[in-house]
Design an enzyme around this catalytic site. Sequence first.
Site, PDB file in Angstrom:
ATOM      1  N   GLU A   1     -17.982  -7.248 -52.058  1.00 13.97           N
ATOM      2  CA  GLU A   1     -18.354  -8.463 -52.563  1.00 13.97           C
ATOM      3  C   GLU A   1     -17.029  -9.220 -52.828  1.00 13.97           C
ATOM      4  O   GLU A   1     -16.147  -8.525 -53.681  1.00 13.97           O
ATOM      5  CB  GLU A   1     -19.203  -8.530 -53.710  1.00 13.97           C
ATOM      6  CG  GLU A   1     -20.690  -8.132 -53.470  1.00 13.97           C
ATOM      7  CD  GLU A   1     -21.443  -8.086 -54.847  1.00 13.97           C
ATOM      8  OE1 GLU A   1     -21.070  -8.740 -55.888  1.00 13.97           O
ATOM      9  OE2 GLU A   1     -22.365  -7.482 -54.846  1.00 13.97           O
TER      10      GLU A   1
ATOM     11  N   HIS B   1     -19.785  -1.765 -62.921  1.00 14.69           N
ATOM     12  CA  HIS B   1     -20.006  -1.539 -64.419  1.00 14.69           C
ATOM     13  C   HIS B   1     -19.344  -0.419 -64.722  1.00 14.69           C
ATOM     14  O   HIS B   1     -19.285  -0.062 -65.997  1.00 14.69           O
ATOM     15  CB  HIS B   1     -21.403  -1.764 -64.796  1.00 14.69           C
ATOM     16  CG  HIS B   1     -21.544  -3.607 -64.654  1.00 14.69           C
ATOM     17  ND1 HIS B   1     -20.579  -4.460 -65.062  1.00 14.69           N
ATOM     18  CD2 HIS B   1     -22.634  -4.128 -64.423  1.00 14.69           C
ATOM     19  CE1 HIS B   1     -21.163  -5.551 -64.820  1.00 14.69           C
ATOM     20  NE2 HIS B   1     -22.371  -5.383 -64.479  1.00 14.69           N
TER      21      HIS B   1
ATOM     22  N   ARG C   1     -11.370  -8.234 -63.250  1.00 12.99           N
ATOM     23  CA  ARG C   1     -11.859  -7.698 -64.624  1.00 12.99           C
ATOM     24  C   ARG C   1     -12.552  -6.273 -64.728  1.00 12.99           C
ATOM     25  O   ARG C   1     -12.481  -5.633 -65.638  1.00 12.99           O
ATOM     26  CB  ARG C   1     -12.697  -8.835 -65.157  1.00 12.99           C
ATOM     27  CG  ARG C   1     -14.343  -8.705 -64.524  1.00 12.99           C
ATOM     28  CD  ARG C   1     -15.244  -9.545 -65.519  1.00 12.99           C
ATOM     29  NE  ARG C   1     -15.197 -10.802 -65.122  1.00 12.99           N
ATOM     30  CZ  ARG C   1     -16.149 -11.525 -65.266  1.00 12.99           C
ATOM     31  NH1 ARG C   1     -17.506 -11.202 -65.334  1.00 12.99           N
ATOM     32  NH2 ARG C   1     -15.961 -12.791 -65.034  1.00 12.99           N
TER      33      ARG C   1
ATOM     34  N   THR D   1     -22.123 -12.967 -61.356  1.00 14.74           N
ATOM     35  CA  THR D   1     -22.354 -14.028 -60.438  1.00 14.74           C
ATOM     36  C   THR D   1     -23.442 -14.943 -60.642  1.00 14.74           C
ATOM     37  O   THR D   1     -24.587 -14.326 -60.935  1.00 14.74           O
ATOM     38  CB  THR D   1     -22.539 -13.435 -58.914  1.00 14.74           C
ATOM     39  OG1 THR D   1     -21.612 -12.605 -58.758  1.00 14.74           O
ATOM     40  CG2 THR D   1     -22.369 -14.485 -57.853  1.00 14.74           C
TER      41      THR D   1
ATOM     42  N   HIS E   1     -29.455  -8.837 -57.391  1.00 15.07           N
ATOM     43  CA  HIS E   1     -29.295  -9.531 -58.576  1.00 15.07           C
ATOM     44  C   HIS E   1     -30.355  -9.155 -59.601  1.00 15.07           C
ATOM     45  O   HIS E   1     -31.488  -9.845 -59.223  1.00 15.07           O
ATOM     46  CB  HIS E   1     -28.697 -10.883 -58.371  1.00 15.07           C
ATOM     47  CG  HIS E   1     -27.695 -11.418 -59.531  1.00 15.07           C
ATOM     48  ND1 HIS E   1     -28.010 -11.702 -60.534  1.00 15.07           N
ATOM     49  CD2 HIS E   1     -26.458 -11.213 -59.396  1.00 15.07           C
ATOM     50  CE1 HIS E   1     -26.945 -11.964 -61.451  1.00 15.07           C
ATOM     51  NE2 HIS E   1     -25.901 -11.445 -60.448  1.00 15.07           N
TER      52      HIS E   1
ATOM     53  N   ARG F   1     -12.805  -8.947 -58.011  1.00 18.57           N
ATOM     54  CA  ARG F   1     -12.872 -10.379 -58.608  1.00 18.57           C
ATOM     55  C   ARG F   1     -11.302 -10.833 -58.700  1.00 18.57           C
ATOM     56  O   ARG F   1     -10.600  -9.928 -58.668  1.00 18.57           O
ATOM     57  CB  ARG F   1     -13.276 -10.531 -60.130  1.00 18.57           C
ATOM     58  CG  ARG F   1     -14.785 -10.407 -59.994  1.00 18.57           C
ATOM     59  CD  ARG F   1     -15.429 -10.617 -61.312  1.00 18.57           C
ATOM     60  NE  ARG F   1     -16.739 -10.875 -61.469  1.00 18.57           N
ATOM     61  CZ  ARG F   1     -17.436 -12.114 -61.546  1.00 18.57           C
ATOM     62  NH1 ARG F   1     -16.569 -13.046 -61.344  1.00 18.57           N
ATOM     63  NH2 ARG F   1     -18.778 -12.291 -61.298  1.00 18.57           N
TER      64      ARG F   1
ATOM     65  N   ASN G   1     -24.107  -0.757 -56.593  1.00 16.48           N
ATOM     66  CA  ASN G   1     -23.002  -1.392 -57.241  1.00 16.48           C
ATOM     67  C   ASN G   1     -22.141  -0.802 -58.412  1.00 16.48           C
ATOM     68  O   ASN G   1     -22.867  -0.442 -59.428  1.00 16.48           O
ATOM     69  CB  ASN G   1     -23.482  -2.704 -57.481  1.00 16.48           C
ATOM     70  CG  ASN G   1     -22.372  -3.528 -58.000  1.00 16.48           C
ATOM     71  OD1 ASN G   1     -21.475  -3.129 -58.865  1.00 16.48           O
ATOM     72  ND2 ASN G   1     -22.240  -5.048 -57.659  1.00 16.48           N
TER      73      ASN G   1
ATOM     74  N   HIS H   1     -17.434  -5.506 -56.103  1.00 12.55           N
ATOM     75  CA  HIS H   1     -17.025  -6.786 -56.316  1.00 12.55           C
ATOM     76  C   HIS H   1     -15.542  -6.771 -56.801  1.00 12.55           C
ATOM     77  O   HIS H   1     -15.340  -6.478 -57.932  1.00 12.55           O
ATOM     78  CB  HIS H   1     -17.877  -7.438 -57.190  1.00 12.55           C
ATOM     79  CG  HIS H   1     -17.519  -8.980 -57.246  1.00 12.55           C
ATOM     80  ND1 HIS H   1     -18.443  -9.964 -57.818  1.00 12.55           N
ATOM     81  CD2 HIS H   1     -16.530  -9.810 -56.849  1.00 12.55           C
ATOM     82  CE1 HIS H   1     -17.764 -11.326 -57.747  1.00 12.55           C
ATOM     83  NE2 HIS H   1     -16.906 -11.130 -57.019  1.00 12.55           N
TER      84      HIS H   1
ATOM     85  N   GLU I   1     -27.749 -12.511 -48.219  1.00 13.52           N
ATOM     86  CA  GLU I   1     -28.063 -11.534 -49.395  1.00 13.52           C
ATOM     87  C   GLU I   1     -28.798 -12.572 -50.316  1.00 13.52           C
ATOM     88  O   GLU I   1     -28.250 -13.525 -50.837  1.00 13.52           O
ATOM     89  CB  GLU I   1     -27.091 -10.957 -50.377  1.00 13.52           C
ATOM     90  CG  GLU I   1     -27.802 -10.034 -51.392  1.00 13.52           C
ATOM     91  CD  GLU I   1     -26.666  -9.437 -52.448  1.00 13.52           C
ATOM     92  OE1 GLU I   1     -25.815  -8.839 -51.807  1.00 13.52           O
ATOM     93  OE2 GLU I   1     -26.960  -9.335 -53.511  1.00 13.52           O
TER      94      GLU I   1
ATOM     95  N   ARG J   1     -11.447  -0.078 -72.404  1.00 13.06           N
ATOM     96  CA  ARG J   1     -10.186   0.592 -73.128  1.00 13.06           C
ATOM     97  C   ARG J   1      -9.103   0.650 -72.002  1.00 13.06           C
ATOM     98  O   ARG J   1      -8.108   1.300 -72.668  1.00 13.06           O
ATOM     99  CB  ARG J   1     -10.824   2.221 -73.355  1.00 13.06           C
ATOM    100  CG  ARG J   1     -11.974   2.401 -74.358  1.00 13.06           C
ATOM    101  CD  ARG J   1     -11.574   1.715 -75.647  1.00 13.06           C
ATOM    102  NE  ARG J   1     -10.763   2.725 -76.383  1.00 13.06           N
ATOM    103  CZ  ARG J   1     -11.255   3.571 -77.139  1.00 13.06           C
ATOM    104  NH1 ARG J   1     -12.549   3.966 -77.288  1.00 13.06           N
ATOM    105  NH2 ARG J   1     -10.381   4.514 -77.639  1.00 13.06           N
TER     106      ARG J   1
END
Length: 240
Positions: A70, A10, A49, A101, A191, A45, A7, A43, A151, A18
């Site tokens: 996701e 991040h 974000r 999540t 997770h 969203r 994933n 993911h 999952e 920034r």
Amino acid sequence: MAKLSINVDHVATLRQARMASEPDPVAAAVAADMAGADGITIHLRGDRRHIQDRDLKLLRQMVKTALNLEMAATSEMIEIALQVKPDMVTLVPEREGELTTEGGLDVEGNYEQLNQAIGKLQLNGMLVSLFVNPDEESINASAKLRADYVEINTDSYASARGVAEQITQLERLEKMAALAHRLNVGINMGHGLDYRNIVNLVQIPHIHEFSIGHAIVARAVLVGFERAVREMLDSVKRSR
Ligand code: PXP
């Protein structure tokens, strides 16, 4: 042997902090691929974000292993999935303002909405996974909906304090994996997994894939992305 999907959300979180163009989650996906990852997860969203629509489109073009998207089962996201066609869609609940999540889907409570979403996605050639808590009701309902995978949320295991609680949560995951296997539903898990807690989890039979993000990106900041992925692959490939 279980697979590992990386994933890269991040990486995009850092970029968006920034509002810059770097680091690019697409570049991270290339590094993960070079390290031998089995797939990439993102993911998208509703609030955008971290991952942006542009990331999804580029990743669809370059990921040759498996792209797992996701998303919430909203009409906006279903429309996007039908256009972009990731290999798999993992349906997750989404709450505005949540840090990550927070738990699995209320499968029974959203049965009709999920039924329609799963039907549309499967009809268009995508595999569908439902992110669920480790409880029998959710797994039974997912089987009834003919989801390709569940999952199973590993958060209760990952956040367990003390050996006794960790064993209790591990046994719970093992029981739920056995149930899904009996019901002919594929098993993914994710997770809160990290380089330590993955070691026990890989002993559970029949797991198709682990989805791991935060721990790998956190290590990648210090040791580099390829090495961070390779070190996690070393553990996952010890699975049954
Ligand atoms: N699976 C799902 C459904 C998630 O929402 C997340 C977090 O984005 C993950 C797996 C990965 O969790 P982590 O970042 O803690 O490894």
